[in-house]
Scaffold this motif. Structure first.
Motif, mmCIF file in Angstrom:
data_model
loop_
_atom_site.group_PDB
_atom_site.id
_atom_site.type_symbol
_atom_site.label_atom_id
_atom_site.label_comp_id
_atom_site.label_asym_id
_atom_site.label_seq_id
_atom_site.Cartn_x
_atom_site.Cartn_y
_atom_site.Cartn_z
ATOM 1 N N CYS A 20 0.828 -1.208 0.000
ATOM 2 C CA CYS A 20 0.000 0.000 0.000
ATOM 3 C C CYS A 20 0.859 1.253 0.000
ATOM 4 C CB CYS A 20 -0.886 0.014 1.237
ATOM 5 S SG CYS A 20 -1.999 -1.391 1.277
ATOM 6 N N PRO A 21 0.383 2.309 -0.645
ATOM 7 C CA PRO A 21 1.181 3.544 -0.666
ATOM 8 C C PRO A 21 1.180 4.232 0.691
ATOM 9 C CG PRO A 21 -0.927 3.869 -1.767
ATOM 10 C CD PRO A 21 -0.848 2.417 -1.431
ATOM 11 N N VAL A 22 2.245 4.960 0.953
ATOM 12 C CA VAL A 22 2.304 5.791 2.147
ATOM 13 C C VAL A 22 1.596 7.093 1.804
ATOM 14 C CG1 VAL A 22 3.835 7.103 3.655
ATOM 15 C CG2 VAL A 22 4.493 4.806 2.911
ATOM 16 N N LEU A 23 0.689 7.497 2.658
ATOM 17 C CA LEU A 23 -0.039 8.738 2.416
ATOM 18 C C LEU A 23 0.082 9.626 3.640
ATOM 19 C CD1 LEU A 23 -3.404 7.196 1.112
ATOM 20 C CD2 LEU A 23 -1.482 7.949 -0.269
ATOM 21 N N GLN A 24 0.208 10.910 3.395
ATOM 22 C CA GLN A 24 0.216 11.860 4.512
ATOM 23 C C GLN A 24 -0.962 12.780 4.274
ATOM 24 O OE1 GLN A 24 4.095 13.716 4.752
ATOM 25 N NE2 GLN A 24 5.103 11.733 4.573
ATOM 26 N N SER A 25 -1.852 12.859 5.255
ATOM 27 C CA SER A 25 -3.115 13.571 5.024
ATOM 28 C C SER A 25 -2.907 15.029 4.626
ATOM 29 C CB SER A 25 -4.023 13.485 6.247
ATOM 30 O OG SER A 25 -3.421 14.117 7.346
ATOM 31 N N ASN A 26 -1.802 15.622 5.062
ATOM 32 C CA ASN A 26 -1.569 17.026 4.711
ATOM 33 C C ASN A 26 -0.950 17.215 3.343
ATOM 34 O OD1 ASN A 26 -2.496 18.057 7.104
ATOM 35 N ND2 ASN A 26 -0.538 17.691 8.119
ATOM 36 N N GLU A 27 -0.473 16.129 2.775
ATOM 37 C CA GLU A 27 0.246 16.242 1.495
ATOM 38 C C GLU A 27 -0.605 15.680 0.362
ATOM 39 O OE1 GLU A 27 3.051 17.770 1.181
ATOM 40 O OE2 GLU A 27 3.710 17.917 3.263
ATOM 41 N N LEU A 28 -1.531 16.500 -0.147
ATOM 42 C CA LEU A 28 -2.417 16.012 -1.202
ATOM 43 C C LEU A 28 -1.662 15.747 -2.501
ATOM 44 C CD1 LEU A 28 -4.534 17.792 0.659
ATOM 45 C CD2 LEU A 28 -6.017 17.245 -1.225
ATOM 46 N N GLN A 29 -0.586 16.510 -2.712
ATOM 47 C CA GLN A 29 0.182 16.297 -3.942
ATOM 48 C C GLN A 29 1.227 15.217 -3.757
ATOM 49 O OE1 GLN A 29 -0.749 17.961 -6.498
ATOM 50 N NE2 GLN A 29 -1.565 19.905 -5.833
ATOM 51 N N GLY A 30 1.352 14.731 -2.547
ATOM 52 C CA GLY A 30 2.393 13.754 -2.252
ATOM 53 C C GLY A 30 3.712 14.458 -2.016
ATOM 54 N N LYS A 31 4.677 13.721 -1.502
ATOM 55 C CA LYS A 31 6.012 14.279 -1.278
ATOM 56 C C LYS A 31 6.997 13.310 -1.915
ATOM 57 C CE LYS A 31 7.385 17.054 2.663
ATOM 58 N NZ LYS A 31 7.701 17.053 4.081
ATOM 59 N N PRO A 32 7.812 13.772 -2.837
ATOM 60 C CA PRO A 32 8.711 12.848 -3.541
ATOM 61 C C PRO A 32 9.522 12.011 -2.557
ATOM 62 C CG PRO A 32 8.897 15.056 -4.457
ATOM 63 C CD PRO A 32 7.990 15.157 -3.284
ATOM 64 N N GLU A 33 9.606 10.727 -2.809
ATOM 65 C CA GLU A 33 10.339 9.757 -1.978
ATOM 66 C C GLU A 33 9.664 9.500 -0.626
ATOM 67 O OE1 GLU A 33 13.037 8.228 -3.411
ATOM 68 O OE2 GLU A 33 12.647 9.564 -5.090
ATOM 69 N N GLU A 34 8.595 10.203 -0.333
ATOM 70 C CA GLU A 34 7.986 10.020 0.991
ATOM 71 C C GLU A 34 6.553 9.522 0.932
ATOM 72 O OE1 GLU A 34 10.303 13.607 3.258
ATOM 73 O OE2 GLU A 34 8.286 13.071 3.966
ATOM 74 N N SER A 35 5.741 10.197 0.183
ATOM 75 C CA SER A 35 4.328 9.795 0.177
ATOM 76 C C SER A 35 3.706 10.035 -1.183
ATOM 77 C CB SER A 35 3.548 10.553 1.248
ATOM 78 O OG SER A 35 3.485 11.931 0.922
ATOM 79 N N CYS A 36 2.585 9.366 -1.421
ATOM 80 C CA CYS A 36 1.885 9.496 -2.697
ATOM 81 C C CYS A 36 0.800 10.555 -2.616
ATOM 82 C CB CYS A 36 1.219 8.170 -3.056
ATOM 83 S SG CYS A 36 2.385 6.970 -3.631
ATOM 84 N N GLY A 37 0.503 11.135 -3.753
ATOM 85 C CA GLY A 37 -0.552 12.132 -3.814
ATOM 86 C C GLY A 37 -1.905 11.506 -4.115
ATOM 87 N N THR A 38 -2.914 12.335 -4.183
ATOM 88 C CA THR A 38 -4.276 11.846 -4.357
ATOM 89 C C THR A 38 -4.486 11.154 -5.700
ATOM 90 O OG1 THR A 38 -4.980 13.980 -5.215
ATOM 91 C CG2 THR A 38 -5.257 13.616 -2.860
ATOM 92 N N GLU A 39 -3.882 11.700 -6.745
ATOM 93 C CA GLU A 39 -4.089 11.097 -8.079
ATOM 94 C C GLU A 39 -3.453 9.732 -8.174
ATOM 95 O OE1 GLU A 39 -3.703 15.124 -10.557
ATOM 96 O OE2 GLU A 39 -3.789 13.320 -11.824
ATOM 97 N N GLU A 40 -2.263 9.612 -7.566
ATOM 98 C CA GLU A 40 -1.584 8.308 -7.587
ATOM 99 C C GLU A 40 -2.383 7.282 -6.795
ATOM 100 O OE1 GLU A 40 3.103 9.187 -7.492
ATOM 101 O OE2 GLU A 40 1.900 10.356 -6.081
#
Lengths: 323, 69
Positions: free
Chosen positions: A224-244
């Motif tokens: 499963c992708p790592v998601l951070q609720s505050n990062e809707l666009q995702g953070k490179p190398e850290e979390s995925c965005g909403t579209e992904e």
């Protein structure tokens, strides 16, 4: 021999428009719109949950699923029966009554729907509209030559009482001028009060009580992708965005085997996806919905442990922007 | 079409003979037309029926037009 102007061929390469909107909120926030968005999307054919790291379904979810009520399929039901005051008083004015024609195609056939706010929506072709003689408006998605009309009748309007001109005209149009009959899907949610049930009211029609089909499946080794609720666009190398996330979820629910992510990581979120009916005449509220190359109108919640959520709403070409 | 326009086969199910294809948006009409017009494969008659098309993969997991009650 005369030449006929041809539309530019570049039109063939244009993709039909579609929209995916995403909003972030917190479930306990006073102005959170999560409940409103769910309530405003009346007609849904499929609900899916995806709960990462979940071997056993939580009891609270099990009982919520078990409590899902019945809905009904009534065959050959005349639309004028939904306009009858007995029906309006028993079901429309009390609780929330939903109705949608079954097996009708919004891009080809006449379609009818009853919203819980008491509005009856008829989406009809040009011939039917002219024969009915009721006031409506052209479909927003009908193009230059109007071939489809939408008639909206407010059954709870004070001007629609049993002896009013309005009511009599509608009844006459639907009963005598151009009778319309469909198979309808019906549901009625009423807190408390005694009275008729849909089953007893339509006992003279072919009525069937149905319950949604429920299936459970366990997906092993799903990364499963790592998601951070505050990062809707995702953070490179850290979390995925909403579209992904939206695309990944599509792959999972369609059993596409993809290797999206490198290392497995714990996921502190779950998703709830709701698919609307492709042939519903409305998407959210009373926004007109059509079927171009698809009738998608769906939404997806990503709910985080801290009750932050992402709400993604997707619509196709013949749709308004979601609210 | 496959040579001029990249098309991915995301899934294929032998049981239902159905697949999910992916193509770039600008290639949708070409791919759909090619599938419609394809009547033979290796000298055997065949036909393709598009069940659902969407820019959203997630939309393909729920099709109310498949609902049979």
């Amino acid at each position: 021999m005369s030449a006929v102007p041809m539309p530019p061929l570049r039109g063939l390469r244009q993709a039909p428009r579609h929209l995916l909107v995403c909003e972030k909120g917190h479930a306990r926030h006073a102005r959170s719109r999560h409940a409103a968005h769910v309530r405003d999307h009346a007609y849904n054919c499929r609900v899916s949950f995806l709960i990462p790291e979940c071997g056993v379904l939580p009891e609270v979810l099990k009982s919520a699923i078990a409590d899902v009520g019945e809905y009904y399929l009534v065959r050959n039901l005349s639309v004028h029966e939904l306009v009858a005051h007995e029906f309006i008083d028993a079901f429309v004015k009390k609780g929330s009554c939903y109705a949608l024609t079954y097996n009708t195609r919004i891009d080809q056939d006449n379609t009818a729907a009853l919203l819980p706010n008491g509005k009856l929506i008829l989406s009809v072709d040009k011939d039917t509209y002219e024969e009915l003689g009721l006031q409506g408006r052209p479909s927003r998605y009908s193009g230059k030559k109007v071939m489809r009309y939408i008639i909206t009748i407010d059954l709870t309007d004070s001007g629609f009482h049993p002896d009013s001109k309005k009511h009599n005209r509608v009844l006459w149009a639907l009963r005598e001028k151009k009778p319309l009959e469909f198979d309808f899907l019906l549901a009625w949610y009423n807190t408390g009060a005694e009275g008729s049930t849909l089953m007893s009211y339509f006992s003279k029609n072919q009525i069937q009580a149905l319950k949604p089909k429920i299936t459970f499946s366990t997906l092993r080794d799903l990364q499963c992708p790592v998601l951070q609720s505050n990062e809707l666009q995702g953070k490179p190398e850290e979390s995925c965005g909403t579209e992904e996330l939206f695309e990944w979820l599509g792959a999972v629910l369609n059993q596409v085997s993809f290797c999206y992510f490198g290392e497995p990581k714990l996921a502190y979120w779950l998703t709830l996806t709701v698919h609307g009916f492709a042939d519903s005449p409305v998407s959210w509220r009373e926004n007109e919905h059509g079927f171009h190359k698809g009738g998608e109108n769906l939404y997806n919640f990503v709910i985080f442990r801290n009750l932050d959520y992402w709400l993604q709403m997707a619509v196709g070409t013949y749709d308004d922007c979601p609210p | 079409v496959g040579a001029a326009l990249p098309v991915d086969v995301l899934t294929y199910e032998e049981k239902t003979l159905s697949a999910i294809l992916r193509v770039i948006s600008s290639g949708l009409v070409k791919l759909w037309s090619a599938l419609t017009l394809m009547g033979f494969y290796q000298n055997r008659r065949c036909a393709f029926r598009v069940l659902q098309a969407s820019p959203f993969l997630l939309a393909l997991s729920g099709n109310s037009r498949d609902l049979v009650l």
